[in-house]
Design an enzyme around this catalytic site. Structure first.
Site, mmCIF file in Angstrom:
data_model
loop_
_atom_site.group_PDB
_atom_site.id
_atom_site.type_symbol
_atom_site.label_atom_id
_atom_site.label_comp_id
_atom_site.label_asym_id
_atom_site.label_seq_id
_atom_site.Cartn_x
_atom_site.Cartn_y
_atom_site.Cartn_z
ATOM 1 N N ALA A 197 0.872 -1.174 0.000
ATOM 2 C CA ALA A 197 0.000 0.000 0.000
ATOM 3 C C ALA A 197 0.905 1.219 0.000
ATOM 4 O O ALA A 197 1.703 1.398 0.912
ATOM 5 C CB ALA A 197 -0.905 -0.001 1.225
ATOM 6 N N CYS A 198 0.797 2.039 -1.019
ATOM 7 C CA CYS A 198 1.801 3.066 -1.265
ATOM 8 C C CYS A 198 1.181 4.440 -1.414
ATOM 9 O O CYS A 198 -0.028 4.622 -1.283
ATOM 10 C CB CYS A 198 2.589 2.728 -2.541
ATOM 11 S SG CYS A 198 2.921 0.975 -2.766
ATOM 12 N N GLY A 199 2.030 5.431 -1.691
ATOM 13 C CA GLY A 199 1.572 6.776 -1.988
ATOM 14 C C GLY A 199 1.974 7.151 -3.395
ATOM 15 O O GLY A 199 3.040 6.751 -3.879
#
Length: 401
Positions: free
Chosen positions: A27-29
């Protein structure tokens, strides 16, 4: 040691004991910055890097407190900057392709691999113009990232017959795939339109690690940035985002089925514009992440003749089956393409570009929302959350999710 793919060659996280690479999640930005003014500028790159730094909380950091899970930026080719470096050796803009290359740290091995790359280029009617050592500052890295760091070179390639545009992109694609399969080199990108700078760095390390990103001659009308958080995963240099066409925030839950279906249909693949497809198979590289696999399939669909939005709508269709009031033409589009490809499903916001067009889409359930704004001077910012860049609210003419 022989490696079957560049993802495995530059990985330091083989499956072992209770850890299985097939069970990775992340889960990233992410952020997308572009301008509607029609002219490139260094300000677009700097705004994107500011957004990336403000996404630091989205990225993971290793036990040495200095090794990032990965960060990167995709921009248009800064032709004027490269022309200063190479002079008359460089052809006109659009008449060559270039990209970073993750290579061996052993000079003798690197020399042999570059010779093999030149032979592969010649077999595709391409010519290697120049190899360049990319300026980097490893001192800003954590110990783990520095130990795993490949040598980072840059190659410039042109068409012997003068191909440009999509025809040159297809040749560069064939060359890159051959290089990955036969030499196990990893190419963050190899294109006549875009270039990717990425690595096993934190969001704060990317610009100082690649100091030329600070050069005012580096200009673009668009930029994609990404901060990686890979739960249950060991990071590696190739698995940082952006990839050649996308960056995404989340995961593809259906990835095992998607990969198996792509493998199953490979025998039926054919393309008049891409030539012999047997040499490009398997389409999905062994050891790739879910996002890397998505990028590989999207790239194939795009280079085979579809527009980028068309290919994206094939892979991530909206939930059209039971939707009330959907345009019949759009529903027919989804229905037709459902016979060709299954959805790539999972909670993921995806940003994408072909170097000319830039866009974003959500997963079919909208589980990873994106926030966007447009300013009065034509700046467009879309990110995994609001507030990634400092903008005077009075200048915002439109915003939403």
């Amino acid at each position: 040691m022989l490696h079957s793919s560049p993802f495995e060659r530059f990985a330091n996280w083989p499956s072992s004991g209770l850890y299985q690479r097939a069970l990775e999640k992340d889960a990233c930005g992410l952020a997308l910055v572009a301008t509607l003014r029609g002219t490139p500028g260094h300000d677009i790159i700097q705004t994107a890097l500011d957004a990336l730094r403000n996404l630091e909380h989205r990225g993971a950091i290793g036990s040495d407190a200095g090794t990032g899970d990965g960060a990167g930026i995709l921009i248009q080719l800064p032709h004027a900057y490269f022309r200063v470096l190479l002079g008359e050796l460089l052809p006109k803009d659009g008449h060559y392709g270039t990209g970073l290359v993750f290579e061996s740290n052993v000079p003798e091995t690197r020399k042999v691999e570059r010779e093999k790359f030149a032979e592969l280029a010649s077999s595709e009617d391409l010519e290697v113009l120049h190899w360049r050592d990319v300026p980097t500052d490893p001192s800003v890295l954590g110990n783990l990232a520095r130990e795993a760091m490949p040598f980072i070179g840059q190659v410039f390639v042109t068409s012997k017959s003068g191909l440009t545009g999509i025809e040159l992109e297809r040749k560069l694609y064939r060359l890159r795939r051959a290089s990955e399969k036969k030499i196990a080199l990893y190419h963050p990108s190899l294109s006549s339109k875009t270039i990717v700078y990425k690595g096993m760095v934190t969001t704060l390390q990317l610009e100082p690690f690649f100091p030329e990103l600070s050069d005012v001659r580096m200009v673009s009308t668009l930029a994609l940035v990404h901060s990686r958080f890979s739960t249950n995963t060991f990071p590696s240099w190739p698995l940082a985002h952006p990839y050649r066409m996308i960056a995404h925030n989340g995961e593809i839950n259906t990835i095992r089925g998607n990969r198996n279906w792509m493998k199953a249909r490979e025998a039926q693949l054919q393309s008049d514009v891409l030539g012999d497809l047997d040499s490009l198979k398997p389409v999905i590289t062994k050891g790739a992440s879910d996002s890397a696999s998505f990028d590989e399939v999207l790239e194939l669909l795009y280079l085979a003749g579809r527009s980028l939005p068309h290919a994206m709508m094939m892979m991530i269709p909206e939930a059209w089956e039971s939707q009330q009031g959907i345009d019949p033409i759009r529903k027919s589009f989804y229905e037709y393409h459902s016979l060709m490809m299954e959805p790539w499903d999972g909670p993921a916001a995806v940003i994408f570009t072909d170097g000319d067009l830039v866009g974003a889409t959500l997963d079919r359930n909208g589980l990873r929302p994106g926030r966007y704004l447009v300013t009065e001077d034509g700046l467009v910012v879309l990110a995994s959350e609001a507030g990634v860049v400092d903008i005077d609210p009075s200048k915002v003419v439109r915003k939403g999710k």
